[in-house]
Motif scaffolding. Structure first.
Motif, PDB file in Angstrom:
ATOM      1  N   UNK A  91       0.883  -1.315   0.226  1.00 15.10           N
ATOM      2  CA  UNK A  91       0.173  -0.055   0.030  1.00 15.10           C
ATOM      3  C   UNK A  91       0.794   1.187   0.073  1.00 15.10           C
ATOM      4  N   UNK A  92       0.290   2.357  -0.587  1.00 15.54           N
ATOM      5  CA  UNK A  92       1.051   3.736  -0.494  1.00 15.54           C
ATOM      6  C   UNK A  92       0.837   4.125   0.856  1.00 15.54           C
ATOM      7  N   UNK A  93       1.472   5.380   0.988  1.00 14.39           N
ATOM      8  CA  UNK A  93       1.535   6.090   2.442  1.00 14.39           C
ATOM      9  C   UNK A  93       0.116   6.219   2.786  1.00 14.39           C
ATOM     10  N   UNK A  94      -0.762   7.071   2.013  1.00 10.89           N
ATOM     11  CA  UNK A  94      -2.017   7.673   2.108  1.00 10.89           C
ATOM     12  C   UNK A  94      -2.985   6.699   2.636  1.00 10.89           C
ATOM     13  N   UNK A  95      -3.103   5.660   1.726  1.00  7.56           N
ATOM     14  CA  UNK A  95      -3.888   4.384   1.914  1.00  7.56           C
ATOM     15  C   UNK A  95      -3.567   3.868   3.297  1.00  7.56           C
ATOM     16  N   UNK A  96      -2.326   3.695   3.339  1.00 11.65           N
ATOM     17  CA  UNK A  96      -2.080   2.653   4.975  1.00 11.65           C
ATOM     18  C   UNK A  96      -2.631   3.685   5.936  1.00 11.65           C
ATOM     19  N   UNK A  97      -2.246   5.061   5.909  1.00  7.38           N
ATOM     20  CA  UNK A  97      -2.415   5.878   7.285  1.00  7.38           C
ATOM     21  C   UNK A  97      -4.187   5.991   7.178  1.00  7.38           C
ATOM     22  N   UNK A  98      -4.843   5.925   6.036  1.00  7.50           N
ATOM     23  CA  UNK A  98      -6.397   6.118   6.236  1.00  7.50           C
ATOM     24  C   UNK A  98      -6.913   4.933   7.064  1.00  7.50           C
ATOM     25  N   UNK A  99      -6.475   3.651   6.503  1.00  9.36           N
ATOM     26  CA  UNK A  99      -6.980   2.419   7.221  1.00  9.36           C
ATOM     27  C   UNK A  99      -6.436   2.207   8.485  1.00  9.36           C
ATOM     28  N   UNK A 100      -5.188   2.698   8.911  1.00 10.89           N
ATOM     29  CA  UNK A 100      -4.790   2.607  10.312  1.00 10.89           C
ATOM     30  C   UNK A 100      -5.802   3.608  11.186  1.00 10.89           C
TER      31      UNK A 100
END
Length: 462
Positions: free
Chosen positions: A5-14
């Protein structure tokens, strides 16, 4: 190259609790253990510390707290950036045993925004080469073609991000050290206006050409990271205020229609490999047509500033060498050693000449940016070369020295203009990049242009 995953996707999921930060970090650590044996991107990994930090983020989410816009994002840190308690060798045998007693502002602010540093990535000695190899750490390789370099000096971060080990890695850019690895690895490498990303504490930077930044796979990841780390810092007298509109927001607000855009394959005289020029020239045409911009003649011819750049950089290297143990100086890379030798002969006339050359460059570019709004060039003049080096000594049949091989990147370090490399295509078995340069302080426009090109030419290419 990876489904990571890219950074933005990872952060939003977390942040929403749909993904545990500990799982995101554990997956990154697994990829590092599996992939890095063949790439040499990391020189230090702190698995336990990263997992503990990720667990703390998950606890915040469980309490209903927002852990930040980079929540749980595994972060690679270039070894020129200090992390307290981690090794701080800067790629040099001179500091092989040194441990950092402070943390660079760029890292501290990323951590405050929820990022999870997992380790340090390789740099050539003191960042003074455009390929990533050192006596201390060995050779770092390009994930797309391991026999080739990922570029330098932020090559370790580039290899880590391009291979999918992590979604984001810090870097520095003193002469192209973000944009060159981005070009060779198919990444986004943005060098902001001088002072855009603070460089404290304890950054020497007497040459005033060093820029800090990040390597990512998407422009939005770059914009989000910048929004987390930019802003004035009392440890960096050159640091700039954060922009009134966040960079991530500006990506979708900037209207590029009607902008005057110039394309130059050579900045008026620098040699450029024909394959690179053709690939990037096609990308430039696609950008102009696809955005509704208006092409105008570049009309730029930059004088050679290599001698000036070297003169201004000598004190920075001398600062690292002057107190070095004599028995270790023999193992210093020849490029670094030449800087040390030059320091002994440096005089006031040479410094004045260098500053005057910089002033003339700034004047030429100021006049040029009166004629156009964006300047497009290749991000690298030659395809990626051997991982072990050396740097090219000939491009398009013309001999080049160290600075001649960097002629499209380092002038914008001297001038302080924002510039970004975005993937344009392939040349010589590896990616090659389109460089977009804007006026000083128009960083948001440069990033918006990069995002527009990313939409026109999604990467990796289908």
């Amino acid at each position: 190259m990876s489904a990571a995953r890219d950074a933005v996707e990872t952060a939003e999921l977390v942040r929403t609790g749909a993904l545990a930060a500990r799982d995101a970090v554990a997956a990154a650590l697994e990829r590092i253990a599996r992939l890095d044996r063949n790439l040499g991107a990391f020189v230090h990994v702190d698995a336990d510390g990263a997992l503990d930090r990720a667990a703390a983020i998950d606890a915040k989410v469980a309490r209903g707290e927002d852990p930040g816009p980079l929540a749980g994002v595994p972060l690679a840190v270039k070894e020129l950036h200090a992390v307290a308690g981690w090794p701080y060798a800067m790629g040099s045998v001179l500091h092989a045993d040194r441990v950092a007693d402070h943390t660079s502002t760029i890292v501290a602010r990323a951590v405050a925004a929820g990022a999870v540093p997992v380790g340090l990535t390789a740099s050539p000695e003191f960042g003074r080469a455009s390929f990533t190899a050192s006596v201390l750490h060995g050779v770092t390789r390009n994930p797309h073609a391991p026999e080739l370099t990922p570029g330098g000096s932020s090559g370790g971060s580039a290899a880590a991000v391009a291979s999918g080990m992590v979604p984001i890695g810090t870097g520095t850019d003193g002469a192209g050290s973000l944009r060159i690895p981005a070009s060779y690895c198919g990444l986004v490498g943005f060098k902001g206006t001088y002072g855009r990303v603070p460089r404290g504490p304890r950054h020497r930077g007497t040459a005033e050409n060093d820029h800090y930044g990040v390597l990512t796979r998407t422009v939005r990841d770059t914009a989000r990271f910048l929004d987390c780390v930019c802003g004035t810092d009392e440890y960096d007298r050159a640091s700039l205020p954060a922009p009134p509109v966040p960079f991530e927001t500006a990506l979708d607000r900037e209207d590029l229609r009607g902008l005057r855009v110039a394309w130059s394959p050579d900045l008026g005289g620098a040699p450029c490999d024909p394959e690179v020029a053709a690939v990037v020239g096609d990308a430039a045409k696609a950008f102009i047509a696809g955005t509704g911009a208006r092409e105008v003649p570049a009309g730029v011819r930059l004088e050679s500033c290599g001698a000036a750049f070297r003169t201004l950089s000598v004190p920075d290297v001398h600062a690292e060498l002057r107190n070095a143990p004599a028995d270790r100086l023999g193992s210093v890379h020849p490029t670094v050693r030449r800087y040390g030798d030059a320091a002994q002969a440096l005089d006031a006339d040479a410094l004045v000449d260098a500053h005057e050359a910089r002033a003339r460059l700034v004047e030429v570019l100021a006049e040029a940016f009166g004629r156009f709004d964006l300047l497009l060039t290749p991000a690298t003049q030659a395809p990626a070369f051997a991982a072990e080096g050396p740097m090219p000594t000939e491009i398009a049949g013309r001999p080049v020295d160290h600075w001649g091989a960097l002629a499209v990147t380092f002038p914008f370090n001297l001038s302080g203009h924002p510039a970004v490399s975005v993937p344009a295509g392939w040349a010589g078995g590896a990616p090659t990049g389109l460089q977009i340069v804007g006026r000083r302080h128009e960083d948001a426009r440069v990033l918006a242009a990069a995002a527009a090109f990313e939409r026109l030419r999604p990467w990796p290419a289908a």
